[in-house]
Motif scaffolding. Sequence first.
Motif, PDB file in Angstrom:
ATOM      1  N   ALA A  37       0.843  -1.194   0.000  1.00 24.85           N
ATOM      2  CA  ALA A  37       0.000   0.000   0.000  1.00 24.85           C
ATOM      3  C   ALA A  37       0.878   1.244   0.000  1.00 24.85           C
ATOM      4  CB  ALA A  37      -0.919   0.006   1.220  1.00 24.85           C
ATOM      5  N   ASP A  38       0.294   2.360  -0.436  1.00 27.47           N
ATOM      6  CA  ASP A  38       0.986   3.643  -0.356  1.00 27.47           C
ATOM      7  C   ASP A  38       1.004   4.119   1.090  1.00 27.47           C
ATOM      8  OD1 ASP A  38       1.401   3.793  -3.100  1.00 27.47           O
ATOM      9  OD2 ASP A  38      -0.576   4.665  -3.435  1.00 27.47           O
ATOM     10  N   GLY A  39       2.013   4.926   1.421  1.00 28.55           N
ATOM     11  CA  GLY A  39       2.113   5.449   2.766  1.00 28.55           C
ATOM     12  C   GLY A  39       0.885   6.226   3.192  1.00 28.55           C
ATOM     13  N   ALA A  40       0.224   6.895   2.238  1.00 22.88           N
ATOM     14  CA  ALA A  40      -0.960   7.692   2.575  1.00 22.88           C
ATOM     15  C   ALA A  40      -2.107   6.836   3.085  1.00 22.88           C
ATOM     16  CB  ALA A  40      -1.409   8.483   1.349  1.00 22.88           C
ATOM     17  N   SER A  41      -2.100   5.547   2.765  1.00 28.96           N
ATOM     18  CA  SER A  41      -3.181   4.650   3.179  1.00 28.96           C
ATOM     19  C   SER A  41      -2.856   3.901   4.460  1.00 28.96           C
ATOM     20  CB  SER A  41      -3.481   3.643   2.058  1.00 28.96           C
ATOM     21  OG  SER A  41      -3.830   4.288   0.863  1.00 28.96           O
ATOM     22  N   GLU A  42      -1.738   4.232   5.083  1.00 30.13           N
ATOM     23  CA  GLU A  42      -1.257   3.423   6.204  1.00 30.13           C
ATOM     24  C   GLU A  42      -2.290   3.257   7.314  1.00 30.13           C
ATOM     25  OE1 GLU A  42       2.417   3.099   9.401  1.00 30.13           O
ATOM     26  OE2 GLU A  42       2.496   4.590   7.817  1.00 30.13           O
ATOM     27  N   GLU A  43      -2.907   4.350   7.767  1.00 28.14           N
ATOM     28  CA  GLU A  43      -3.828   4.257   8.890  1.00 28.14           C
ATOM     29  C   GLU A  43      -5.001   3.329   8.571  1.00 28.14           C
ATOM     30  OE1 GLU A  43      -3.552   5.341  11.966  1.00 28.14           O
ATOM     31  OE2 GLU A  43      -1.552   6.057  11.484  1.00 28.14           O
ATOM     32  N   LYS A  44      -5.554   3.470   7.395  1.00 26.60           N
ATOM     33  CA  LYS A  44      -6.706   2.648   7.029  1.00 26.60           C
ATOM     34  C   LYS A  44      -6.306   1.185   6.848  1.00 26.60           C
ATOM     35  CE  LYS A  44      -9.161   6.432   4.745  1.00 26.60           C
ATOM     36  NZ  LYS A  44      -9.688   6.937   3.462  1.00 26.60           N
ATOM     37  N   VAL A  45      -5.134   0.950   6.261  1.00 24.92           N
ATOM     38  CA  VAL A  45      -4.677  -0.423   6.051  1.00 24.92           C
ATOM     39  C   VAL A  45      -4.402  -1.104   7.386  1.00 24.92           C
ATOM     40  CG1 VAL A  45      -2.753  -1.813   5.186  1.00 24.92           C
ATOM     41  CG2 VAL A  45      -3.794  -0.077   3.721  1.00 24.92           C
ATOM     42  N   LEU A  46      -3.715  -0.412   8.288  1.00 24.25           N
ATOM     43  CA  LEU A  46      -3.434  -0.999   9.601  1.00 24.25           C
ATOM     44  C   LEU A  46      -4.724  -1.247  10.371  1.00 24.25           C
ATOM     45  CD1 LEU A  46      -0.260   0.973  10.752  1.00 24.25           C
ATOM     46  CD2 LEU A  46      -0.401  -1.423  10.041  1.00 24.25           C
ATOM     47  N   LYS A  47      -5.664  -0.331  10.272  1.00 22.50           N
ATOM     48  CA  LYS A  47      -6.936  -0.530  10.956  1.00 22.50           C
ATOM     49  C   LYS A  47      -7.629  -1.780  10.429  1.00 22.50           C
ATOM     50  CE  LYS A  47     -11.374   1.645  11.985  1.00 22.50           C
ATOM     51  NZ  LYS A  47     -12.245   2.842  11.791  1.00 22.50           N
ATOM     52  N   ALA A  48      -7.615  -1.966   9.106  1.00 27.59           N
ATOM     53  CA  ALA A  48      -8.243  -3.158   8.519  1.00 27.59           C
ATOM     54  C   ALA A  48      -7.516  -4.426   8.948  1.00 27.59           C
ATOM     55  CB  ALA A  48      -8.264  -3.036   7.001  1.00 27.59           C
ATOM     56  N   LEU A  49      -6.183  -4.375   8.995  1.00 27.83           N
ATOM     57  CA  LEU A  49      -5.413  -5.549   9.400  1.00 27.83           C
ATOM     58  C   LEU A  49      -5.731  -5.956  10.839  1.00 27.83           C
ATOM     59  CD1 LEU A  49      -1.896  -4.874   7.836  1.00 27.83           C
ATOM     60  CD2 LEU A  49      -3.318  -6.890   7.449  1.00 27.83           C
ATOM     61  N   PHE A  50      -5.747  -4.992  11.745  1.00 25.96           N
ATOM     62  CA  PHE A  50      -5.982  -5.323  13.143  1.00 25.96           C
ATOM     63  C   PHE A  50      -7.452  -5.641  13.430  1.00 25.96           C
ATOM     64  CE2 PHE A  50      -1.944  -2.873  13.836  1.00 25.96           C
ATOM     65  CZ  PHE A  50      -1.211  -3.977  14.276  1.00 25.96           C
ATOM     66  N   LYS A  51      -8.349  -5.101  12.606  1.00 25.44           N
ATOM     67  CA  LYS A  51      -9.773  -5.367  12.810  1.00 25.44           C
ATOM     68  C   LYS A  51     -10.191  -6.707  12.235  1.00 25.44           C
ATOM     69  CE  LYS A  51     -14.372  -3.370  12.033  1.00 25.44           C
ATOM     70  NZ  LYS A  51     -15.125  -2.175  11.542  1.00 25.44           N
ATOM     71  N   HIS A  52      -9.648  -7.074  11.083  1.00 20.38           N
ATOM     72  CA  HIS A  52     -10.152  -8.242  10.372  1.00 20.38           C
ATOM     73  C   HIS A  52      -9.210  -9.452  10.410  1.00 20.38           C
ATOM     74  CE1 HIS A  52     -13.585  -5.999   8.943  1.00 20.38           C
ATOM     75  NE2 HIS A  52     -12.787  -5.047   8.516  1.00 20.38           N
ATOM     76  N   THR A  53      -8.123  -9.360  11.156  1.00 20.56           N
ATOM     77  CA  THR A  53      -7.271 -10.526  11.379  1.00 20.56           C
ATOM     78  C   THR A  53      -7.062 -10.686  12.880  1.00 20.56           C
ATOM     79  OG1 THR A  53      -5.076  -9.473  11.439  1.00 20.56           O
ATOM     80  CG2 THR A  53      -6.021  -9.934   9.262  1.00 20.56           C
ATOM     81  N   THR A  54      -6.492 -11.800  13.268  1.00 28.94           N
ATOM     82  CA  THR A  54      -6.220 -12.066  14.689  1.00 28.94           C
ATOM     83  C   THR A  54      -4.819 -11.636  15.098  1.00 28.94           C
ATOM     84  OG1 THR A  54      -5.541 -14.306  14.076  1.00 28.94           O
ATOM     85  CG2 THR A  54      -7.837 -13.999  14.753  1.00 28.94           C
ATOM     86  N   THR A  55      -4.064 -11.044  14.186  1.00 28.43           N
ATOM     87  CA  THR A  55      -2.681 -10.692  14.492  1.00 28.43           C
ATOM     88  C   THR A  55      -2.590  -9.607  15.565  1.00 28.43           C
ATOM     89  OG1 THR A  55      -0.542 -10.108  13.532  1.00 28.43           O
ATOM     90  CG2 THR A  55      -2.456  -8.874  12.749  1.00 28.43           C
ATOM     91  N   LEU A  56      -1.517  -9.678  16.341  1.00 31.44           N
ATOM     92  CA  LEU A  56      -1.225  -8.650  17.337  1.00 31.44           C
ATOM     93  C   LEU A  56      -0.026  -7.803  16.924  1.00 31.44           C
ATOM     94  CD1 LEU A  56      -1.674 -10.739  20.611  1.00 31.44           C
ATOM     95  CD2 LEU A  56      -3.331  -9.240  19.486  1.00 31.44           C
ATOM     96  N   GLY A  57       0.549  -8.107  15.764  1.00 30.74           N
ATOM     97  CA  GLY A  57       1.693  -7.351  15.279  1.00 30.74           C
ATOM     98  C   GLY A  57       1.842  -7.487  13.783  1.00 30.74           C
ATOM     99  N   VAL A  58       2.342  -6.434  13.142  1.00 23.53           N
ATOM    100  CA  VAL A  58       2.510  -6.409  11.687  1.00 23.53           C
ATOM    101  C   VAL A  58       3.911  -5.926  11.359  1.00 23.53           C
ATOM    102  CG1 VAL A  58       1.708  -5.363   9.529  1.00 23.53           C
ATOM    103  CG2 VAL A  58       0.056  -5.955  11.308  1.00 23.53           C
ATOM    104  N   LYS A  59       4.572  -6.608  10.459  1.00 22.20           N
ATOM    105  CA  LYS A  59       5.875  -6.144   9.973  1.00 22.20           C
ATOM    106  C   LYS A  59       5.646  -5.085   8.906  1.00 22.20           C
ATOM    107  CE  LYS A  59       7.060 -10.440   9.080  1.00 22.20           C
ATOM    108  NZ  LYS A  59       6.175 -11.263   9.945  1.00 22.20           N
ATOM    109  N   LYS A  60       6.382  -3.975   9.014  1.00 25.72           N
ATOM    110  CA  LYS A  60       6.243  -2.866   8.075  1.00 25.72           C
ATOM    111  C   LYS A  60       7.604  -2.578   7.462  1.00 25.72           C
ATOM    112  CE  LYS A  60       5.552   2.156   8.063  1.00 25.72           C
ATOM    113  NZ  LYS A  60       5.228   3.338   8.891  1.00 25.72           N
ATOM    114  N   ILE A  61       7.654  -2.629   6.127  1.00 25.85           N
ATOM    115  CA  ILE A  61       8.928  -2.455   5.434  1.00 25.85           C
ATOM    116  C   ILE A  61       8.734  -1.476   4.280  1.00 25.85           C
ATOM    117  CG2 ILE A  61      10.812  -3.601   4.221  1.00 25.85           C
ATOM    118  CD1 ILE A  61       9.761  -6.249   5.444  1.00 25.85           C
TER     119      ILE A  61
END
Length: 429
Positions: A342-366
């Motif tokens: 994803a583009d950096g501008a979408s970071e907040e929305k992408v992270l929100k979707a990841l934490f809301k719709h998956t069971t993960t407690l952490g995400v690698k960001k590169i």
Amino acid sequence: MRVLYIDPFSGISGNMFIGAMVDGGLSPKGFLEGLAPLGIAAEDVIFEKREKTGILATYFNLKSEEVRGHHHHDHEHHHEHGDHDHHHEHGDHDHHHDHHHEHDHKDDHVHAHHHHHRGLADMLALIEKSGFEREVKDLAKAIYLPLAKAEAAVHGKDLHDVHFHEVGELDAVVDVLGAAYYTVASGVEAVYVGKINTGGGMVTCAHGTYPVPAPATAHILSTLDVPLGGAAVEEELTTPTGAAILKGIQAAYRPRPEGRVLKVAYGAGTKDHDLANVLRLFFIETEEARVPIFYSCNLDDMTGEAMGFCMERLFDAGARDVSFAPIFMKKNRPGYRLDVLADGASEEKVLKALFKHTTTLGVKKIPLEKIELPRTAEETMTALGPVATKRARYKNMEKISPEYEDLKALAIKHDTTVEAVRRAWERSL
């Protein structure tokens, strides 16, 4: 990156947003052309400069709304009629009134519309009837739907069974179409919003008296991940349409980004109090490039169906690419690796979707540097029909590829295989 930053320190309404966009240098011409099929002409609207507490701002409204405001200013204008709370869509409602009053121009589309209570299908049909491009119409529907859902939720009715009052009137459609048109016309790559000032006090509706924010506004705000705050004013400052615009154009909350301010624009409301009743917009050129970000996480406790649903939500959040692959994790547990680009501008929305719709407690960001070859597009005429063709070059090497959707369409049309169409395409190069 060109960014639109919305500063609703004195609330937001549909006409304030449109006025601010025009104040920012966007022309009314295309907007008026798009409204023409709805029976609205240039002489039916107001675009003018108004001073609000020392700030010169652009005011927009339908003349019919202005007339209604003056005629009924002394007639319990806080009766926000209809299903609840918001005939205050134009200019934060201080000049509005009971919609049962008749007008003097019953033969005018713009005036007569106030007495029609339409359903969702009627409203979507009005959007389709307008003269705007498909992108604008689709965004207008995305803005209007939260309004419709709020009406249905507040009254406990099915979305398609509700007959809308205020948000079923033509002026609500004009606000929605205007917000969509000017968002697209602005050409911004990201939209951010600051804290939303809803105002305070009470608002009297057809069904009773409620605290601000009114029921529909509160419902829409509950779906936004945006904090509320601002100077205390005992009036309603944010309308349901204003909240729906933020929802529909996917404005993400964040402090005002750093960068070069290209323009500061003001849209005027109709209230007059110590807090300037204007919506402020910043058009900013930020230093944030569209640098792609790679997000990844491993999941061992989600079903395939849940993964598929998550993929859809990530694309809705602005992801450019999403994939997941089966892996073996610690203790040989089977799982999935979920990768998102994803583009950096979408970071907040992408992270929100990841934490809301998956069971993960952490995400690698590169952060990534993506190397893309310059490409051109052309049409190749084959014996079976036209196929879009992409050409790219790296040094002395050329890469040519057909558009799969065109291959597929021709295969279906001629009852043959995709490979047969591909061979026809290759022979035509």
